[in-house]
Design a protein around this motif. Structure first.
Motif, PDB file in Angstrom:
ATOM      1  N   UNK A   1      43.574  13.100 -15.760  1.00 30.43           N
ATOM      2  CA  UNK A   1      42.686  11.944 -15.614  1.00 30.43           C
ATOM      3  C   UNK A   1      42.659  11.249 -16.962  1.00 30.43           C
ATOM      4  N   UNK A   2      43.428  10.201 -17.117  1.00 31.08           N
ATOM      5  CA  UNK A   2      43.525   9.534 -18.409  1.00 31.08           C
ATOM      6  C   UNK A   2      44.637  10.122 -19.240  1.00 31.08           C
TER       7      UNK A   2
ATOM      8  N   UNK B   1      43.532   5.427 -17.811  1.00 32.79           N
ATOM      9  CA  UNK B   1      42.867   5.447 -16.522  1.00 32.79           C
ATOM     10  C   UNK B   1      41.750   4.414 -16.583  1.00 32.79           C
ATOM     11  N   UNK B   2      41.572   3.640 -15.513  1.00 30.56           N
ATOM     12  CA  UNK B   2      40.585   2.560 -15.593  1.00 30.56           C
ATOM     13  C   UNK B   2      39.167   3.024 -15.896  1.00 30.56           C
ATOM     14  N   UNK B   3      38.813   4.256 -15.574  1.00 26.08           N
ATOM     15  CA  UNK B   3      37.437   4.636 -15.884  1.00 26.08           C
ATOM     16  C   UNK B   3      37.394   5.765 -16.906  1.00 26.08           C
TER      17      UNK B   3
ATOM     18  N   UNK C   1      30.276  -0.105 -12.535  1.00 24.50           N
ATOM     19  CA  UNK C   1      31.668  -0.425 -12.199  1.00 24.50           C
ATOM     20  C   UNK C   1      32.422   0.847 -11.807  1.00 24.50           C
ATOM     21  N   UNK C   2      32.141   1.929 -12.506  1.00 25.19           N
ATOM     22  CA  UNK C   2      32.782   3.200 -12.171  1.00 25.19           C
ATOM     23  C   UNK C   2      32.408   3.643 -10.772  1.00 25.19           C
ATOM     24  N   UNK C   3      31.172   3.347 -10.390  1.00 25.36           N
ATOM     25  CA  UNK C   3      30.733   3.751  -9.059  1.00 25.36           C
ATOM     26  C   UNK C   3      31.107   2.681  -8.039  1.00 25.36           C
ATOM     27  N   UNK C   4      31.653   1.577  -8.495  1.00 24.25           N
ATOM     28  CA  UNK C   4      32.217   0.611  -7.561  1.00 24.25           C
ATOM     29  C   UNK C   4      31.421  -0.667  -7.379  1.00 24.25           C
TER      30      UNK C   4
ATOM     31  N   UNK D   1      35.294  11.757  -7.189  1.00 23.44           N
ATOM     32  CA  UNK D   1      34.547  10.511  -7.387  1.00 23.44           C
ATOM     33  C   UNK D   1      33.353  10.715  -8.303  1.00 23.44           C
TER      34      UNK D   1
ATOM     35  N   UNK E   1      33.831  10.220 -12.241  1.00 24.51           N
ATOM     36  CA  UNK E   1      33.634   8.896 -12.843  1.00 24.51           C
ATOM     37  C   UNK E   1      32.152   8.609 -13.025  1.00 24.51           C
TER      38      UNK E   1
END
Lengths: 419, 358
Positions: A11-12, A15-17, A119-122, A401, A404
């Motif tokens: 993860x990374x 990675x966007x978050x 944003x991480x949670x959408x 999920x 994040x």
């Protein structure tokens, strides 16, 4: 039958978050996290070592670049350590200015946190709303120091300059994209001093916080995603070395602003919000309330600063640079100026630790002086580091999920963690 | 004009099969071209509308012939950019499946339009099993996603495919049940008949007697098209881009087109089955004669646009569900409600409940 193994997911760091450069090695059973292994150091710039190579004042700028969303708070920690080492104290007006800008910084940081967390949670709209408000606060930074982020505004013995009497304005000329009326509307709040502008912002800000809350606080999806996620008991929170909202989210009312007061925090009124369950939702609520409290402190500081003009820098030529006109007139001032900007000052040998309540938690600077013009050793206690270290404990058993969501709730910035 | 018509008449008498084929192809073009343009400008609308919701402007630079006409040139520029980009196929990917997947995703999304009645008697194929055909087509689309996730040979893509498979399959059931309700109420699988069965007035449309099914159908539609708040299959912040993380250029564009075509399809179907399709909202009111000149097609488009707008509104408003929460919502909430409501509708039809089913 073949043995079933967990699979590993990187993860990374891209990675966007990942909030910058977090490399998280996840061991997963399907969507469930069995083990999380955070790797740090991808943003290591050797701040502590660099500080050993230059006079004290020249490292203030590095502090901005540690936690690059709560710039002035990091400066504050460093400046406080130097002042302690030198045995000096800044004039009261400077203390109020510091208090005010610490809280402006806290709002800046929490807005950034809220935006990225959502944003991480959408929920991406909150992100842009937060940036709209950040813009005004960035303008305050700019007005006072000339830089929108890396201000280098605090100095040992006070602050660089007094608050400006006028705010920078947009040029009132219609362009291809903005009409003149729009630019005039933008300039509305900018006709007075910095304090007028900030006061105008403070009046608006509570309404903005409500706006964010309508989008998130009672939103069922938001609650499903945050309630009961990454619960940390008060006992564990202390053991893990949590500070700041992470600790207060677990229900412990520990805040350096109250418990080891500094600057003008003993003169202003504010409350410390604490959570109850120690989950992501509580930490969210704590930070939202902290923004309101910060706003309250800023308002009080504005009122005080309006009434009490005075010096913002200590009257000690060994630490504070002389005024420009003095320098042109007096030989001694010229010498002071030269010495101060070449050699700097030499604090007595000894060691100090000074900490401030940065938006993310306790930001501490430990300085060892051997009597030279540069620190013998500097150690920075970054609040994010112990938080990140708890990653494994917080996400174990949760789903991908939630990782994040947990990264968001920790409010991680790698500038300070990797240093 | 007459000459052309005469030529065509003699041609269709000489080669009847060929003439039918050409006619069908023409009809397909007439449906597909506006659809593709709509898809392109739907992306533009999305960026503009969400932009305004988020206090920003959205695309406003790319225009035509040196004029920045509110950025209206943006979708075309995007399309050209994607067309000329290289299609990168990862070394360890399964090349055949990797290329087939996007087509499999886009194909059904377009094919489903074949049975769609745009107005009274205006469908490419007015078949009696229209509803079944639609169900079949929308379900095939998920294979594109699953195959893409598998063929990329990437962990993120695999997770995306896994999520999407579970999600779409379970929402398919809720969606199917919602359609069963419509079928029971209308007594026909033919889409045109379903619309005709709703005629009467605005209150005769199925949104009222089938209110729970209407809501569930639309929400399932959002889930089925992998749109926020159900976009776990691509979950930007979790699995980067999910199943299409390794796709580029036109292969990516195909997924993109498929997704938007599906969104339009779901909106149009919701309008068709629950909001009276091409029927005028003023039917049965004193205003009816004043709006008689408006072609039914316009009403259909207006209703469709409303649902398309909802898709965008959702995206700007909601946080993303977690994968297991979506499953719970689908299985434990939607499916039981639809089953109960099918029973209610069944009873209403049997006992000929006045107003709707008498």
């Amino acid at each position: 039958m073949a043995e079933i193994r967990n699979f590993t997911l990187n993860f990374g760091p891209q990675h966007p978050s990942a909030h910058g450069v977090l490399r998280l090695v996840l061991e997963m059973d399907g969507e469930q996290i069995m083990r999380a292994d955070p790797h740090v150091g991808l943003l290591h710039r050797g701040t502590e070592k660099l500080a050993e190579t230059k006079p004290y004042n020249q490292s203030i700028g590095y502090m901005d670049r540690l936690d690059y969303v709560s710039m002035m708070c990091s400066e504050h920690g460093y400046v406080l350590a130097i002042e302690k080492l030198l045995g000096i104290e800044a004039p009261i007006r400077a203390l109020y200015i510091r208090t005010m800008f610490d809280e402006v910084t806290r709002i800046l940081n929490h807005l950034m946190w809220l935006g990225t967390h959502a944003l991480d949670i959408g929920a991406m709209t909150v992100f842009l709303y937060c940036f709209r408000e950040r813009e005004d606060l960035m303008d305050c930074y700019e007005a006072v120091s000339g830089a929108r982020m890396h201000a280098t505004y605090y100095r040992p013995g006070g602050v660089y300059r007094d608050l400006p009497d006028n705010m920078p304005r947009y040029e009132e000329k219609a362009s291809k994209w903005h009409s003149e009326a729009e630019i005039r509307r933008r300039n509305d709040a900018r006709h007075g001093s910095l304090l007028d502008f900030l006061e105008n912002f403070c009046e608006r800000f509570d309404k903005y916080v409500e706006e964010y809350e309508t989008l998130l606080t009672d939103n069922r999806i938001w609650k499903q995603r945050t309630v009961g996620i990454a619960v940390v008991s008060p006992y564990r929170a202390k053991q893990l070395g949590f500070t700041g909202p992470m600790l207060r989210g677990s229900g412990i009312a520990w805040d350096l602003r109250k418990k080891q007061t500094y600057a003008a925090y003993d003169q202003v009124e504010f409350d410390i919000p604490v959570g109850r369950n120690g989950d992501t939702y509580d930490r969210y609520l704590v930070r939202m309330e902290e923004m309101r409290q910060s706003n309250r402190i800023v308002k009080q500081c504005i009122a005080w600063l309006r009434r009490n003009p005075g010096p913002v820098m200590i009257d000690d030529p060994k630490v504070a640079p002389p005024k420009r006109d003095q320098m042109k007139q007096e030989m001694e001032s010229l010498i002071h100026h030269f010495k101060l900007f070449s050699e700097g000052y030499c604090p007595p040998p000894g060691e100090v630790y000074a900490a401030v309540e940065a938006p993310k938690g306790e930001f501490g600077v430990y300085l060892v002086s051997d009597g030279a013009n540069k620190p013998y050793r500097m150690k920075i206690r970054a609040p994010g580091f112990p938080h990140l270290a708890a990653m494994d404990e917080m996400v174990r058993g949760h789903m991908l999920s939630d990782v994040t969501a947990v990264i968001g709730t920790m409010d991680i910035v790698f500038g300070e963690i990797d240093r | 004009m007459d000459a052309i018509l005469n030529l065509w008449n003699s041609f269709s008498q000489d080669w009847p099969t060929l003439a039918t084929l050409i006619l069908i192809l023409l009809k397909i073009v007439v449906i597909m071209l506006p659809l593709m343009v709509l898809v392109a400008y739907y992306t533009y609308a999305e960026r503009k509308i969400i932009g305004y919701m988020q206090v920003r402007i959205g695309p406003n630079r790319v225009g035509f012939f040196g004029r920045h006409a509110f950025g209206l040139g943006q979708p075309l520029a995007d399309a050209f950019k994607l067309m000329f980009k290289e299609i990168v196929i990862p070394t360890k990917a399964n090349r055949v499946l990797f290329v087939i997947a996007p087509m499999l995703s886009l194909g059904p999304a377009l094919a489903a339009w074949a049975v769609f009645p745009f107005n009274e008697g205006m469908a490419l194929a007015d078949i009696n099993a229209g509803l079944l055909y639609l169900l079949a087509m929308t379900s095939v689309g998920v294979y594109g996603v699953i195959i893409a996730g598998w063929a990329s040979n990437s962990k993120y893509a695999l997770l995306g495919a896994m999520r999407s498979a579970a999600q779409i399959v379970s929402y398919e059931i809720a969606m199917g049940f919602a359609l069963v309700g419509v079928l029971v109420a209308a007594g026909s699988l033919n889409l045109s008949d379903i619309v005709r069965a709703q005629s009467g007035s605005l209150l005769h449309w199925y949104w009222l007697p089938l209110l729970p099914l209407f809501l569930i159908y639309f929400i399932s539609g959002v889930a089925e098209t992998n749109r926020a708040p159900f976009d776990v299959a691509e979950g930007e912040s979790e699995i980067v881009a999910g199943f299409h993380v390794d796709y580029s250029g036109m292969t990516f564009a195909a997924f993109f087109l498929g997704e938007y075509a599906n969104m339009i399809l779901v909106s149009a179907l919701t309008a068709l089955m629950f909001m009276g399709g091409w029927l005028s909202p003023f039917q049965g009111t004193p205003l009816e004669p004043f709006f008689a000149w408006v072609p039914g097609f316009v009403w259909l488009v207006a209703k469709t646009f409303f649902f398309m707008y909802l898709f965008l509104w959702f995206r700007a408003t909601f946080p993303r569900y977690r994968y297991d929460q979506i499953m719970r919502l689908g299985w434990k909430v939607f499916i039981p409600i639809t089953i109960v409501w099918i029973l209610v509708v069944g009873l209403a039809v049997v006992y000929q409940l006045p107003w709707w089913f008498d």
